[in-house]
Design a protein around this motif. Structure first.
Motif, PDB file in Angstrom:
ATOM      1  N   GLN A 178     -80.244   2.899 -13.790  1.00 25.05           N
ATOM      2  CA  GLN A 178     -80.264   4.118 -14.592  1.00 25.05           C
ATOM      3  C   GLN A 178     -79.465   3.952 -15.878  1.00 25.05           C
ATOM      4  O   GLN A 178     -79.886   4.400 -16.948  1.00 25.05           O
ATOM      5  CB  GLN A 178     -79.722   5.307 -13.778  1.00 25.05           C
ATOM      6  N   ASP A 179     -78.326   3.283 -15.775  1.00 24.63           N
ATOM      7  CA  ASP A 179     -77.518   3.027 -16.970  1.00 24.63           C
ATOM      8  C   ASP A 179     -78.287   2.169 -17.968  1.00 24.63           C
ATOM      9  O   ASP A 179     -78.214   2.392 -19.186  1.00 24.63           O
ATOM     10  CB  ASP A 179     -76.211   2.320 -16.575  1.00 24.63           C
ATOM     11  N   ARG A 219     -78.983   1.401  -7.993  1.00 27.32           N
ATOM     12  CA  ARG A 219     -79.745   2.486  -8.619  1.00 27.32           C
ATOM     13  C   ARG A 219     -79.043   2.942  -9.892  1.00 27.32           C
ATOM     14  O   ARG A 219     -79.678   3.088 -10.943  1.00 27.32           O
ATOM     15  CB  ARG A 219     -79.896   3.669  -7.661  1.00 27.32           C
ATOM     16  N   GLN A 220     -77.744   3.138  -9.802  1.00 22.45           N
ATOM     17  CA  GLN A 220     -76.986   3.593 -10.973  1.00 22.45           C
ATOM     18  C   GLN A 220     -77.033   2.553 -12.091  1.00 22.45           C
ATOM     19  O   GLN A 220     -77.182   2.893 -13.268  1.00 22.45           O
ATOM     20  CB  GLN A 220     -75.531   3.879 -10.569  1.00 22.45           C
TER      21      GLN A 220
END
Lengths: 224, 224
Positions: B211-212, B207-208
């Motif tokens: 998002q990045d 997920r991160q």
DNA sequence: CTATTGTAAATTGTCAACAATATGCAATAT
DNA sequence: ATATTGCATATTGTTGACAATTTACAATAG
């Protein structure tokens, strides 16, 4: 029909689109059951057109996962087994959570009123025990939520999954006087949480709502 | 070509599918840029076939969100603006989280080996500073993750979004010697976390990661 | 009687032609 | 000079015909 309308139709609508919409409607409505073979010539003559636009519509339906081509053998309405339906739900669940977040965040007076109206209509159908109508309003309520996220890609992705789910035989949950009252309660709560613009709660509620639907789907398909 | 292969091709491949694959490949590879008009007759004569299969392929690409029809005016490769690209990412992020969960849960010796191999190849491309090749392996790594969830609906939904993102001009991130090393590090960590079958961590990491990517997309498109 | 072969009908895959619409450009009028 | 009209060209929308493949069934051989 007046002139501007006719012009707009001619400028935008093609036979291919008309066939596509008509067939998708029939599939979603359960008039064309999964496994049904679709013959080009038959559909073409029924609609009074040639096979070309019908074939193009078939290709669109194929990409939507609603029909399957088998070369030289024709097209049939796609059949979904329980495993596939559960896999679709697995994708749907996080999308419902996202829908909950966004619709609570993006709520406007217009969308609020529209949702309120649907919930009110749902209440009326429960009062008069009109289960088919309640089921339709249920679909509409969730469709509006997805639309009101103001994210066309999310709406499109969500609709794809929901339409495909209708290819699973026991998808449409058989409500009874008891379950329909509980369902109404749940939708009223969802609406109120969204209306309060409680993003975290809306997200959690809609995720749980989808998860519960999955459980009911499993139960219903195992009992039948 | 031997006989069984030829037979299988004839049994499964139609001109429509060939045209569809070829055009999608060209669009994804950036050979057909967003906004480019596609003329039926030109493509048909180029491939030595008639317009029928080309039109059917166009309809499939339309449903995949890769081209747009304008009645009587033809078809063009779809153009995505930053807002649309961000909306697609908004959908992609929770899907990446789901992919992280499932792929960690479903990991087999075969899929583990396959992913390890890709990460190793990525390391080699960084060593020799082969940025285009690294970018390709990056796509491949994430595609394999989606595939190894063993959820065809998830894989299909994910691929749709990723292919559409390629319609956004500054989607493919311009790596430099600094960012490529960081990116490799990140993918190695993702691989190790999945290999450890740490479901919660895999979910959070992917997920991160998505998002990045969204942040980088915004930054890249504002600076250009 | 079973299995195989051959044939006819039905259906799909592909193509080429026709009709309708849009585009570009020259001619004309203001 | 600008705007409008009319025409020629190019492109798409739709159709009907032909080719290739599948399916069903009858005929024949074992």
């Amino acid at each position: 029909m007046n002139a501007p309308e006719t012009i707009k139709l001619l400028r935008t609508q093609s036979l291919t689109n008309l066939v596509h919409e008509e067939l998708e409607r029939r599939i979603a409505a359960g008039q064309l059951l999964p496994g049904t073979p679709l013959r080009e010539a038959s559909i073409a003559t029924d609609l009074g057109i040639s096979r070309g636009p019908v074939r193009e519509a078939f290709r669109m339906l194929e990409e939507r996962g609603l029909v399957e081509f088998e070369k030289n053998c024709g097209v049939r309405v796609r059949q979904l087994d329980l495993e596939q339906a559960m896999q679709i739900y697995q994708v749907r669940i996080p999308l419902e959570a996202l829908i909950g977040e966004l619709v609570a965040h993006r709520l406007t007076p217009e969308t609020h009123a529209s949702l309120q109206q649907v919930v009110e209509q749902m209440r009326l159908t429960v009062t008069r025990q009109d289960i088919p109508c309640y089921t339709e309003l249920n679909f509409l309520f969730h469709d509006l939520l997805a639309k009101y996220t103001a994210n066309p890609s999310l709406y499109d992705t969500y609709r794809r999954l929901v339409v495909q789910l209708k290819l699973f035989r026991s998808y449409t949950f058989r409500h009874n006087p008891e379950t329909i009252a509980l369902s109404l309660q749940e939708h009223q709560t969802i609406f109120e949480t969204i209306a309060a613009r409680d993003i975290a709660a809306s997200k959690a509620l809609l995720r749980q709502h989808a998860q519960d639907s999955l459980i009911r789907l499993q139960a219903a398909s195992q009992s039948s």
